[in-house]
Design an enzyme around this catalytic site. Structure first.
Site, PDB file in Angstrom:
ATOM      1  N   LYS A 134       5.318  -7.197  17.578  1.00 46.88           N
ATOM      2  CA  LYS A 134       5.900  -8.421  17.003  1.00 46.88           C
ATOM      3  C   LYS A 134       5.796  -9.593  17.987  1.00 46.88           C
ATOM      4  O   LYS A 134       5.580 -10.734  17.578  1.00 46.88           O
ATOM      5  CB  LYS A 134       7.362  -8.189  16.620  1.00 46.88           C
ATOM      6  CG  LYS A 134       7.581  -7.021  15.669  1.00 46.88           C
ATOM      7  CD  LYS A 134       7.085  -7.340  14.280  1.00 46.88           C
ATOM      8  CE  LYS A 134       8.249  -7.552  13.343  1.00 46.88           C
ATOM      9  NZ  LYS A 134       7.818  -7.723  11.940  1.00 46.88           N
ATOM     10  N   ASN A 170       0.846  -1.212   0.000  1.00 50.28           N
ATOM     11  CA  ASN A 170       0.000   0.000   0.000  1.00 50.28           C
ATOM     12  C   ASN A 170       0.876   1.255   0.000  1.00 50.28           C
ATOM     13  O   ASN A 170       0.374   2.355   0.182  1.00 50.28           O
ATOM     14  CB  ASN A 170      -0.958   0.001   1.208  1.00 50.28           C
ATOM     15  CG  ASN A 170      -0.210   0.089   2.527  1.00 50.28           C
ATOM     16  OD1 ASN A 170       1.007  -0.113   2.565  1.00 50.28           O
ATOM     17  ND2 ASN A 170      -0.910   0.381   3.606  1.00 50.28           N
ATOM     18  N   ARG A 180       7.551  -1.243  10.695  1.00 50.45           N
ATOM     19  CA  ARG A 180       8.780  -1.906  11.127  1.00 50.45           C
ATOM     20  C   ARG A 180       9.758  -1.045  11.909  1.00 50.45           C
ATOM     21  O   ARG A 180      10.899  -1.437  12.130  1.00 50.45           O
ATOM     22  CB  ARG A 180       9.500  -2.456   9.897  1.00 50.45           C
ATOM     23  CG  ARG A 180       9.930  -1.359   8.922  1.00 50.45           C
ATOM     24  CD  ARG A 180      11.006  -1.843   7.983  1.00 50.45           C
ATOM     25  NE  ARG A 180      11.200  -0.952   6.861  1.00 50.45           N
ATOM     26  CZ  ARG A 180      11.979   0.126   6.859  1.00 50.45           C
ATOM     27  NH1 ARG A 180      12.635   0.478   7.947  1.00 50.45           N
ATOM     28  NH2 ARG A 180      12.107   0.858   5.759  1.00 50.45           N
ATOM     29  N   SER A 224       9.934  -1.623  22.653  1.00 51.78           N
ATOM     30  CA  SER A 224       9.170  -0.492  22.089  1.00 51.78           C
ATOM     31  C   SER A 224       7.802  -1.050  21.725  1.00 51.78           C
ATOM     32  O   SER A 224       7.614  -2.266  21.700  1.00 51.78           O
ATOM     33  CB  SER A 224       9.857   0.052  20.828  1.00 51.78           C
ATOM     34  OG  SER A 224       9.715  -0.886  19.751  1.00 51.78           O
ATOM     35  N   ASN A 233      22.961   2.223   9.088  1.00 53.50           N
ATOM     36  CA  ASN A 233      22.610   3.084   7.950  1.00 53.50           C
ATOM     37  C   ASN A 233      22.877   4.550   8.268  1.00 53.50           C
ATOM     38  O   ASN A 233      23.369   5.309   7.426  1.00 53.50           O
ATOM     39  CB  ASN A 233      21.123   2.921   7.596  1.00 53.50           C
ATOM     40  CG  ASN A 233      20.847   1.605   6.899  1.00 53.50           C
ATOM     41  OD1 ASN A 233      21.662   0.690   6.946  1.00 53.50           O
ATOM     42  ND2 ASN A 233      19.710   1.500   6.237  1.00 53.50           N
ATOM     43  N   TYR A 278       6.587  -1.137  18.850  1.00 54.35           N
ATOM     44  CA  TYR A 278       6.854  -1.958  17.658  1.00 54.35           C
ATOM     45  C   TYR A 278       7.268  -3.369  18.074  1.00 54.35           C
ATOM     46  O   TYR A 278       6.719  -4.361  17.572  1.00 54.35           O
ATOM     47  CB  TYR A 278       7.948  -1.307  16.798  1.00 54.35           C
ATOM     48  CG  TYR A 278       8.729  -2.305  15.983  1.00 54.35           C
ATOM     49  CD1 TYR A 278       8.171  -2.869  14.830  1.00 54.35           C
ATOM     50  CD2 TYR A 278      10.004  -2.722  16.376  1.00 54.35           C
ATOM     51  CE1 TYR A 278       8.872  -3.823  14.104  1.00 54.35           C
ATOM     52  CE2 TYR A 278      10.702  -3.662  15.652  1.00 54.35           C
ATOM     53  CZ  TYR A 278      10.135  -4.210  14.514  1.00 54.35           C
ATOM     54  OH  TYR A 278      10.819  -5.154  13.805  1.00 54.35           O
ATOM     55  N   HIS A 279       8.222  -3.472  18.975  1.00 52.61           N
ATOM     56  CA  HIS A 279       8.684  -4.794  19.386  1.00 52.61           C
ATOM     57  C   HIS A 279       7.562  -5.594  20.037  1.00 52.61           C
ATOM     58  O   HIS A 279       7.415  -6.791  19.812  1.00 52.61           O
ATOM     59  CB  HIS A 279       9.879  -4.680  20.346  1.00 52.61           C
ATOM     60  CG  HIS A 279      11.150  -4.275  19.656  1.00 52.61           C
ATOM     61  ND1 HIS A 279      11.592  -2.980  19.631  1.00 52.61           N
ATOM     62  CD2 HIS A 279      12.039  -4.989  18.944  1.00 52.61           C
ATOM     63  CE1 HIS A 279      12.730  -2.912  18.945  1.00 52.61           C
ATOM     64  NE2 HIS A 279      13.025  -4.120  18.505  1.00 52.61           N
ATOM     65  N   THR A 306      26.981   9.609  15.060  1.00 51.96           N
ATOM     66  CA  THR A 306      26.291   9.867  16.325  1.00 51.96           C
ATOM     67  C   THR A 306      25.877   8.570  17.013  1.00 51.96           C
ATOM     68  O   THR A 306      24.929   7.912  16.617  1.00 51.96           O
ATOM     69  CB  THR A 306      25.033  10.730  16.077  1.00 51.96           C
ATOM     70  OG1 THR A 306      24.281  10.135  15.009  1.00 51.96           O
ATOM     71  CG2 THR A 306      25.415  12.149  15.684  1.00 51.96           C
ATOM     72  N   VAL A 307      26.626   8.248  18.075  1.00 55.43           N
ATOM     73  CA  VAL A 307      26.344   7.045  18.864  1.00 55.43           C
ATOM     74  C   VAL A 307      25.382   7.424  19.993  1.00 55.43           C
ATOM     75  O   VAL A 307      25.625   8.394  20.701  1.00 55.43           O
ATOM     76  CB  VAL A 307      27.653   6.472  19.456  1.00 55.43           C
ATOM     77  CG1 VAL A 307      27.376   5.272  20.337  1.00 55.43           C
ATOM     78  CG2 VAL A 307      28.638   6.126  18.340  1.00 55.43           C
ATOM     79  N   THR A 353      11.513 -10.618  14.820  1.00 60.15           N
ATOM     80  CA  THR A 353      12.788  -9.976  15.112  1.00 60.15           C
ATOM     81  C   THR A 353      13.362 -10.607  16.375  1.00 60.15           C
ATOM     82  O   THR A 353      12.604 -10.998  17.270  1.00 60.15           O
ATOM     83  CB  THR A 353      12.643  -8.452  15.312  1.00 60.15           C
ATOM     84  OG1 THR A 353      13.787  -7.960  16.014  1.00 60.15           O
ATOM     85  CG2 THR A 353      11.405  -8.107  16.139  1.00 60.15           C
TER      86      THR A 353
END
Lengths: 389, 389
Positions: free
Chosen positions: A186, A32, A100, A180, A240, A182-183, A253-254, A144
């Site tokens: 899942k 979509n 995701r 989170s 990324n 999100y997690h 940036t860590v 995940t």
């Protein structure tokens, strides 16, 4: 085989479609285009330009001589999903049609709700469609390893585990802990799939691994076949983001101490594992849990690795800085090793690519599109805070 | 105290509102009248006639001289919930605003989705509203002992438990197993609440017990104050169905062998426990799990008990018949004993009512409305099958 990929326009969906087509499978794709819109919503875009679906389909046909059948549809629409499954009667369904991003789910209540509703509803629609149309269709679902938190126990490659609780032995669902919304979505997906398996005998592969990295598989032989590459704070993974920062000469940036460990897998290895699992389905009515191999690295190690590769590929060395961690996660170098039985039995004994080797090619691909990253440089900094503003 | 009840038009919501008002608390109620519509959807209604909310509020004012402040709102609408909480700034929120029927959740994919979406979204809306308005509001959430399946281990009254898994000791979320999409939605609710507690320090009571029975509390002193009584196959519990069947001279319909054990609590005891927990909140930032006492009975025992009471109250003895079980549940007399610490510490040491004593009064109340049950007698037989048609 005839394989239906839900979420075919996504990072993994697209790469998997190319692999399956190249191996002679019939591929039907559904999307979509939500990810395209949601990345735009946070002010970003894919670092690598991706074609419209119409042009993607054309490019596949030109390169591989096969047609990807595409349907624009929302997997939260039951009638649409069922209709597509009835029409094509696939042997397997790959379910990637989920929100995701952990940070996206933590923006506010609306994004939390969107994540829960989209992910759980799409999973319910897929399992009910399978039950109604043909209960023997193999469902491969993307989970995940983040579903498990940081267990002290050795993670068994199974839905259930023997446990001694309050002195009594019992067989229980493998305990999980989401980091989170999100997690959690899942985690809930996995539990719903186990229940559907017990209730209706559905045949399921629940596939778990960590973040995937890379701009290429062996099927991506031209820029027209690129899959997306997100680098912003919401949709990009830490690797990324570092690569994007390096390419435009920013500091890497860590978040926090950088001692957090994550387990990474290359796009090539992921595509390979998924293909192997589709071509070797579980037996009818089996619930198969699979943990993919992963390269476990701390954020600091990844930053060093990107820094070194930058010196070689880009001719300069970005600085590494530490930012306050917007997430709520342990930063004390936790680790655990999941059991792995399924993939070795299918002949996959480890990773074929590693981040140190891959990073140079990735930086080269990204460097050609430096302008696209520079145009969105402001979205590299963290904006979503787990504890709220 | 000022207490907000979400789902005040429901069976427990209404009874609790009366108790709290009678004890001098300020009560604000919210409902979208979904249960009224959903019971109508399956062709049924409450055996005991219930007034419109307008008339309910009037009846409360006449009997108890206090006003229930009512807002018609859907708890899945975040802005509405937050606005009500901001306006009234309650000390506690009771969250009953969930789809509460296991059979309803198993009708088809739409009812499964409705249950997941309504229940998870309403919980997210409540916790985000609390976080945004005042993180110290005590949230009392209705769970169910059905979240735990039939554990072999002794169920600890806590969100977490020490477990030995694969030889390693770990502290994990108490393992759960839902027996329907409804039960899974409650499992997911509990896990989301534990996460909200860890993430934001919310103060939560997660309250679990089995089915509630009864037509009366000591506050329901006239028919105008009746709470609903559902008896159909979708919304009624097994006890309610037996009582309804007895009242109209039907056979009592036991699903399967009838050896299934369930743990019951009277409406009076439930109202008492909820009031005690609200008046004695956990400390700030505490996550409190509470298991209420229950009377554990097999379906066969309940049928016998209703049969005997019928002879005394109605002057005849209904037959007991066994039907094929439409549910998927163990029928081998499983049992387990949950730990109980919280309610005894607050002075509640056991149940004050039991089913054998209560059933006669219930049959008497229902007998006066025999015609309402007879009018819907067709909805007593099971129509929803867990494994599908």
């Amino acid at each position: 085989m005839r394989i239906l990929i839900l979420g075919v326009d996504g990072y993994l969906g697209w790469a998997l479609a190319l692999r399956l087509i190249r191996r002679g499978h019939e591929v039907i794709g559904v999307d979509n285009f939500y990810t395209r819109r949601a990345v735009e919503e946070v002010g970003s875009w894919s670092a690598l330009p991706i074609l419209s679906m119409e042009d993607r389909v054309k490019a596949v046909e030109e390169v591989y001589g096969s047609r990807l059948v595409f349907h624009e549809a929302d997997v939260t629409d039951y009638d649409a999903v069922r209709h597509i499954i009835e029409r094509h009667r696939p042997d397997a369904i790959v379910h990637f049609a989920e929100q995701r991003s952990a940070p996206y789910s933590m923006i506010d209540v609306n994004h939390a709700s969107y994540t829960m509703v989209n992910n759980l509803k799409s999973t319910l629609n897929v399992i009910y469609s399978i039950r109604e149309v043909n209960g023997r269709i193999h469902l491969l679902k993307m989970g995940t390893l983040g579903e498990f938190g940081y267990p002290a126990f050795k993670l068994p490659e199974d839905a259930f585990v023997d446990a001694v609780i309050n002195g009594v032995k019992d067989r229980v669902l493998v305990p999980r802990w989401g980091g989170s919304w999100y997690h959690w979505s899942k985690v809930f997906d996995s539990y719903m799939l186990v229940y559907a398996n017990k209730l209706w005998g559905l045949t399921i592969t629940d596939f778990h691994q960590g973040p995937v990295y890379g701009t290429r598989t062996s099927d991506i032989v031209s820029d027209e076949l690129f899959t997306r590459f997100d680098f912003d704070d919401v949709w990009g993974t830490v690797f990324n983001r570092f690569c994007a920062e390096a390419v435009i000469g920013h500091e890497l940036t860590v978040y926090g101490t950088g001692l957090q460990r994550k387990g990474f897998t290359s796009l090539e290895d992921t595509t390979e594992a998924l293909t192997l699992l589709l071509e070797n389905p579980p037996s009818d009515g089996e619930y198969r849990t699979v943990y993919h191999y992963r390269e476990v690295l701390t954020l600091n190690t990844i930053a060093d690795l990107v820094k070194e590769a930058s010196r070689e590929v880009l001719g300069y060395e970005p600085q590494v800085v530490h930012l306050p961690n917007p997430r709520v996660e342990p930063e004390d170098d936790l680790n655990y090793e999941p059991e792995r039985r399924v993939l070795p039995r299918l002949g996959m004994y480890g990773l074929r690519r590693n981040m140190r080797d891959e990073v140079k090619g990735i930086l080269r691909d990204l460097a050609r599109y430096r302008g696209r990253i520079e145009a969105k440089a402001s979205v590299l900094k963290p904006r979503v805070k787990w504890r709220g503003s």
